[in-house]
Design an enzyme around this catalytic site. Structure first.
Site, PDB file in Angstrom:
ATOM      1  N   GLY A 194      -1.858  76.136  10.000  1.00 26.45           N
ATOM      2  CA  GLY A 194      -3.178  75.898   9.418  1.00 26.45           C
ATOM      3  C   GLY A 194      -3.068  74.725   8.464  1.00 26.45           C
ATOM      4  O   GLY A 194      -2.182  73.896   8.587  1.00 26.45           O
ATOM      5  N   ASN A 230       2.506  64.103  13.148  1.00 25.08           N
ATOM      6  CA  ASN A 230       1.896  65.420  12.952  1.00 25.08           C
ATOM      7  C   ASN A 230       1.753  66.164  14.281  1.00 25.08           C
ATOM      8  O   ASN A 230       2.001  67.371  14.360  1.00 25.08           O
ATOM      9  CB  ASN A 230       0.538  65.299  12.257  1.00 25.08           C
ATOM     10  CG  ASN A 230       0.678  65.316  10.737  1.00 25.08           C
ATOM     11  OD1 ASN A 230       1.787  65.378  10.209  1.00 25.08           O
ATOM     12  ND2 ASN A 230      -0.440  65.272  10.037  1.00 25.08           N
ATOM     13  N   ASP A 243     -12.702  58.779  -9.128  1.00 26.40           N
ATOM     14  CA  ASP A 243     -13.335  59.770  -8.265  1.00 26.40           C
ATOM     15  C   ASP A 243     -14.818  59.798  -8.589  1.00 26.40           C
ATOM     16  O   ASP A 243     -15.240  59.329  -9.644  1.00 26.40           O
ATOM     17  CB  ASP A 243     -12.703  61.162  -8.482  1.00 26.40           C
ATOM     18  CG  ASP A 243     -12.904  62.062  -7.282  1.00 26.40           C
ATOM     19  OD1 ASP A 243     -11.931  62.285  -6.534  1.00 26.40           O
ATOM     20  OD2 ASP A 243     -14.040  62.547  -7.062  1.00 26.40           O
ATOM     21  N   LEU A 259      10.749  75.107  13.595  1.00 22.38           N
ATOM     22  CA  LEU A 259      10.975  76.064  14.679  1.00 22.38           C
ATOM     23  C   LEU A 259      10.816  77.488  14.161  1.00 22.38           C
ATOM     24  O   LEU A 259      11.429  78.409  14.685  1.00 22.38           O
ATOM     25  CB  LEU A 259      12.385  75.865  15.272  1.00 22.38           C
ATOM     26  CG  LEU A 259      12.583  74.589  16.110  1.00 22.38           C
ATOM     27  CD1 LEU A 259      14.006  74.496  16.620  1.00 22.38           C
ATOM     28  CD2 LEU A 259      11.608  74.564  17.297  1.00 22.38           C
ATOM     29  N   LEU A 315       3.312  63.533   3.173  1.00 21.18           N
ATOM     30  CA  LEU A 315       3.577  64.551   2.152  1.00 21.18           C
ATOM     31  C   LEU A 315       3.186  65.932   2.652  1.00 21.18           C
ATOM     32  O   LEU A 315       2.143  66.083   3.275  1.00 21.18           O
ATOM     33  CB  LEU A 315       2.742  64.246   0.904  1.00 21.18           C
ATOM     34  CG  LEU A 315       2.723  62.798   0.427  1.00 21.18           C
ATOM     35  CD1 LEU A 315       1.674  62.630  -0.667  1.00 21.18           C
ATOM     36  CD2 LEU A 315       4.102  62.411  -0.061  1.00 21.18           C
ATOM     37  N   GLY A 368       5.508  82.109  14.070  1.00 23.25           N
ATOM     38  CA  GLY A 368       4.643  82.803  13.114  1.00 23.25           C
ATOM     39  C   GLY A 368       3.270  83.048  13.678  1.00 23.25           C
ATOM     40  O   GLY A 368       3.102  83.206  14.901  1.00 23.25           O
ATOM     41  N   ARG A 393      -7.570  75.976   3.316  1.00 22.39           N
ATOM     42  CA  ARG A 393      -8.210  75.260   4.414  1.00 22.39           C
ATOM     43  C   ARG A 393      -7.555  75.604   5.756  1.00 22.39           C
ATOM     44  O   ARG A 393      -6.347  75.479   5.907  1.00 22.39           O
ATOM     45  CB  ARG A 393      -8.190  73.750   4.155  1.00 22.39           C
ATOM     46  CG  ARG A 393      -9.240  73.356   3.116  1.00 22.39           C
ATOM     47  CD  ARG A 393      -9.188  71.902   2.786  1.00 22.39           C
ATOM     48  NE  ARG A 393      -8.026  71.587   1.963  1.00 22.39           N
ATOM     49  CZ  ARG A 393      -7.731  70.360   1.552  1.00 22.39           C
ATOM     50  NH1 ARG A 393      -8.468  69.341   1.917  1.00 22.39           N
ATOM     51  NH2 ARG A 393      -6.686  70.151   0.778  1.00 22.39           N
ATOM     52  N   CYS A 409      -4.349  69.460   7.234  1.00 24.42           N
ATOM     53  CA  CYS A 409      -3.926  68.302   8.037  1.00 24.42           C
ATOM     54  C   CYS A 409      -3.799  68.596   9.519  1.00 24.42           C
ATOM     55  O   CYS A 409      -4.465  67.962  10.341  1.00 24.42           O
ATOM     56  CB  CYS A 409      -2.601  67.779   7.505  1.00 24.42           C
ATOM     57  SG  CYS A 409      -2.664  67.384   5.773  1.00 24.42           S
TER      58      CYS A 409
HETATM   59  C1  UGA Z   1       1.846  68.484   7.110  1.00 21.05           C
HETATM   60  C2  UGA Z   1       3.100  67.661   7.416  1.00 21.05           C
HETATM   61  O1  UGA Z   1       4.279  68.473   7.317  1.00 21.05           O
HETATM   62  C3  UGA Z   1       3.228  66.477   6.472  1.00 21.05           C
HETATM   63  O2  UGA Z   1       4.338  65.654   6.856  1.00 21.05           O
HETATM   64  C4  UGA Z   1       1.938  65.647   6.540  1.00 21.05           C
HETATM   65  O3  UGA Z   1       1.976  64.548   5.648  1.00 21.05           O
HETATM   66  C5  UGA Z   1       0.764  66.537   6.174  1.00 21.05           C
HETATM   67  O4  UGA Z   1       0.696  67.638   7.098  1.00 21.05           O
HETATM   68  C6  UGA Z   1      -0.476  65.680   6.231  1.00 21.05           C
HETATM   69  O5  UGA Z   1      -0.844  65.231   7.334  1.00 21.05           O
HETATM   70  O6  UGA Z   1      -1.020  65.345   5.177  1.00 21.05           O
HETATM   71  P1  UGA Z   1       1.258  70.431   5.348  1.00 21.05           P
HETATM   72  O7  UGA Z   1      -0.002  70.615   6.125  1.00 21.05           O
HETATM   73  O8  UGA Z   1       1.192  70.374   3.873  1.00 21.05           O
HETATM   74  O9  UGA Z   1       2.015  69.072   5.821  1.00 21.05           O
HETATM   75  O10 UGA Z   1       2.202  71.658   5.664  1.00 21.05           O
HETATM   76  P2  UGA Z   1       3.453  71.995   6.593  1.00 21.05           P
HETATM   77  O11 UGA Z   1       4.551  72.427   5.735  1.00 21.05           O
HETATM   78  O12 UGA Z   1       3.730  70.939   7.578  1.00 21.05           O
HETATM   79  O13 UGA Z   1       2.898  73.286   7.353  1.00 21.05           O
HETATM   80  C7  UGA Z   1       1.751  73.215   8.190  1.00 21.05           C
HETATM   81  C8  UGA Z   1       1.519  74.528   8.880  1.00 21.05           C
HETATM   82  O14 UGA Z   1       2.521  74.772   9.855  1.00 21.05           O
HETATM   83  C9  UGA Z   1       1.552  75.728   7.941  1.00 21.05           C
HETATM   84  O15 UGA Z   1       0.510  76.614   8.274  1.00 21.05           O
HETATM   85  C10 UGA Z   1       2.910  76.354   8.207  1.00 21.05           C
HETATM   86  O16 UGA Z   1       2.945  77.720   7.959  1.00 21.05           O
HETATM   87  C11 UGA Z   1       3.068  76.067   9.693  1.00 21.05           C
HETATM   88  N1  UGA Z   1       4.482  76.035  10.137  1.00 21.05           N
HETATM   89  C12 UGA Z   1       5.326  75.088   9.696  1.00 21.05           C
HETATM   90  C13 UGA Z   1       4.921  76.991  11.057  1.00 21.05           C
HETATM   91  O17 UGA Z   1       4.146  77.870  11.498  1.00 21.05           O
HETATM   92  N2  UGA Z   1       6.222  76.938  11.487  1.00 21.05           N
HETATM   93  C14 UGA Z   1       7.084  75.987  11.066  1.00 21.05           C
HETATM   94  O18 UGA Z   1       8.258  76.006  11.510  1.00 21.05           O
HETATM   95  C15 UGA Z   1       6.645  75.042  10.143  1.00 21.05           C
END
Ligand code: UGA
Length: 446
Positions: free
Chosen positions: A256, A207, A34, A249, A152, A252, A326, A259
């Site tokens: 955010g 995504n 890094d 599903l 991930l 909420g 973020r 990603c």
């Molecule tokens: C997401 C993807 O799930 C990963 O597969 C991907 O690798 C990652 O982005 C990336 O591009 O690096 P992440 O952002 O860590 O992962 O989190 P998630 O668990 O997917 O949640 C994302 C957002 O969606 C959160 O704000 C969560 O609260 C919201 N969410 C998720 C909902 O509002 N409802 C749901 O049913 C699921």
């Protein structure tokens, strides 16, 4: 078990460290580079720079197999080099690839044999072609190029890495794809070997599809509110169809994180740069923006004007299990509430927003945050908040209104405990539930 190889990783951020740690766990020798001296010092001292489940343990367990450096030349004898640098959005919404290009500028010239450069960072489709041309232009024809996107999710990234649904490998040359596939030896998962552009697109499309599901269920939730259905029940019933499945599903206050917001803009921009207007994705993004702001309208429905009202925001991270702020919906919410003249009292078990949430006051405990509050808003689905509908909280609040932005609580139990309850897409308590509240001036609509 994979044959042990030397792996170099550019970037000691979240993706780089999880990738490095997990490859070390699989038996490879890893060196992470890094450009930030503080970060490298901290890692050498055994400190993980952010909150991620299992990461400190995996780093510690493999400390003999993982090293950290500021000097890119130390990666010269790596067999495979992973690029794990950030690709933030620019003003135009395109992905900023400057960190990728500077990693390429620092690419060490390996003396021996073929090296494979692997892109883990999320990049626009077509980046691989450009990097290949740049490598060839620099005479680095002995350096192969592979796209190997990461899937991930924060909070369980180590588990996701070691137990993936699939491993996607897009290569220009078969031998390079095979070299990368071999690194994952020991992991049981389908491997999709494909071309570079398709691998790049798989990441963006996956995504976008997940975000589409979230915005879809959020809109269903808004309709549920209008017609008296409960979106939690609806999602359950819909998700039992094997063609649809139960995941993503949860209605909420909008998605955010580092990603989804960035990747949706990058894909939208990529499409429009190529002359295609991605209508559905544009709607997904807009629905998400409206969903964050709807909370304010719901508070107004119960409390009337928000000027001078005390609102407790419970949970600040963009989701539970991480301290990542973020693009957290809490940031938009706090700014909107402050703009309405409300007093914002905030709590989170791990996230520390600092200047991102100027004007809000952070408290160490839920009880302190709800002291004298006119409403408590569940913003992040932390387990600690499952017991929110308690006598202590009821007594501490000026008005017992819970706005459950994650549908974390049971509405009937919450009401029985003496609270007015408003969830997302569920029948809410009428405003009369708070006798001291004036007739609402604003109705929820968008
Ligand atoms: C997401 C993807 O799930 C990963 O597969 C991907 O690798 C990652 O982005 C990336 O591009 O690096 P992440 O952002 O860590 O992962 O989190 P998630 O668990 O997917 O949640 C994302 C957002 O969606 C959160 O704000 C969560 O609260 C919201 N969410 C998720 C909902 O509002 N409802 C749901 O049913 C699921």
């Amino acid at each position: 078990m994979a044959q042990s190889r030397k792996i170099g990783v550019f970037g000691a951020g979240w993706v780089g460290l999880v990738t490095g740690a997990c490859f070390a766990e699989l038996g490879h020798e890893v060196i992470v580079r890094d450009v930030m001296p503080d970060r490298i010092d901290a890692l050498r001292a055994g400190q993980a720079p952010f909150h991620e489940a299992d990461l400190p343990e995996v780093l510690e367990r493999n400390r003999d197999r993982i090293r950290y450096t500021l000097d890119a030349d130390e990666l010269a004898d790596a067999d495979v080099l992973f690029i794990c640098v950030q690709t933030p959005p620019t003003y135009s919404g395109d992905a900023d690839l400057s960190f990728v290009w500077s990693a390429l500028d620092d690419l060490p010239r390996g003396e021996s044999g073929r090296q494979v450069l692997v892109m883990k960072s999320t990049v626009p489709v077509g980046t691989g072609e450009k990097v290949r041309a740049a490598l060839d232009g620099r005479g680095l024809t002995n350096v192969g190029y592979v796209s190997n996107p990461e899937f991930l999710a924060e909070g369980h990234a180590v588990h996701d890495f070691l137990n993936p649904d699939r491993i996607v490998i897009g290569a220009f040359a078969d031998e390079d794809g095979a070299a990368v596939e071999a690194l994952y030896g020991g992991i049981e998962a389908p491997v999709l070997r494909t071309d570079v552009a398709s691998a790049e697109m798989i990441k963006l499309a996956a995504n976008a599809f997940l975000m589409t599901r979230i915005s879809f269920i959020n809109e269903i939730a808004n309709v549920c509110e209008a017609v008296g259905a409960d979106v939690v029940e609806v999602a359950k019933g819909v998700g039992l169809d094997h063609r649809l499945g139960p995941h993503f599903l949860r209605a909420g206050i909008g998605y955010g994180g580092s990603c989804f917001p960035k990747d949706s803009l990058a894909l939208k921009q990529l499409a429009s740069n190529s002359g295609y207007h991605f209508h559905l994705l544009s709607a997904v993004i807009e629905v998400n923006e409206l969903q964050k702001r709807r909370v304010v309208q719901k508070l107004q429905k119960h409390l009337g004007k928000l000027r001078g009202k005390k609102i407790a925001l419970l949970g600040l991270a963009f989701k539970a299990g991480t301290d990542d702020m973020r693009e957290a919906p809490s940031l938009v919410l706090a700014s909107r509430l402050l703009a309405e003249g409300a007093e914002v009292r905030a709590w989170d078990p791990v996230a520390r927003p600092g200047d991102l949430m100027k004007g809000a006051v952070l408290y160490d405990s839920v009880l302190e945050a709800v002291e004298g509050a006119d409403a408590a808003v569940i913003v992040t689905e932390w387990d600690e908040l499952r017991g929110l509908a308690s006598k202590d909280v009821r007594d501490a609040m000026a008005r017992p209104l819970i706005l459950d932005g994650r549908n974390l609580l049971d509405p009937a139990e919450t009401r029985a405990a003496g609270f007015a309850y408003e969830g997302i897409g569920r029948p809410s308590s009428p405003f009369e539930a708070l006798p001291e509240t004036a007739e609402p001036e604003t109705r929820v609509q968008n």
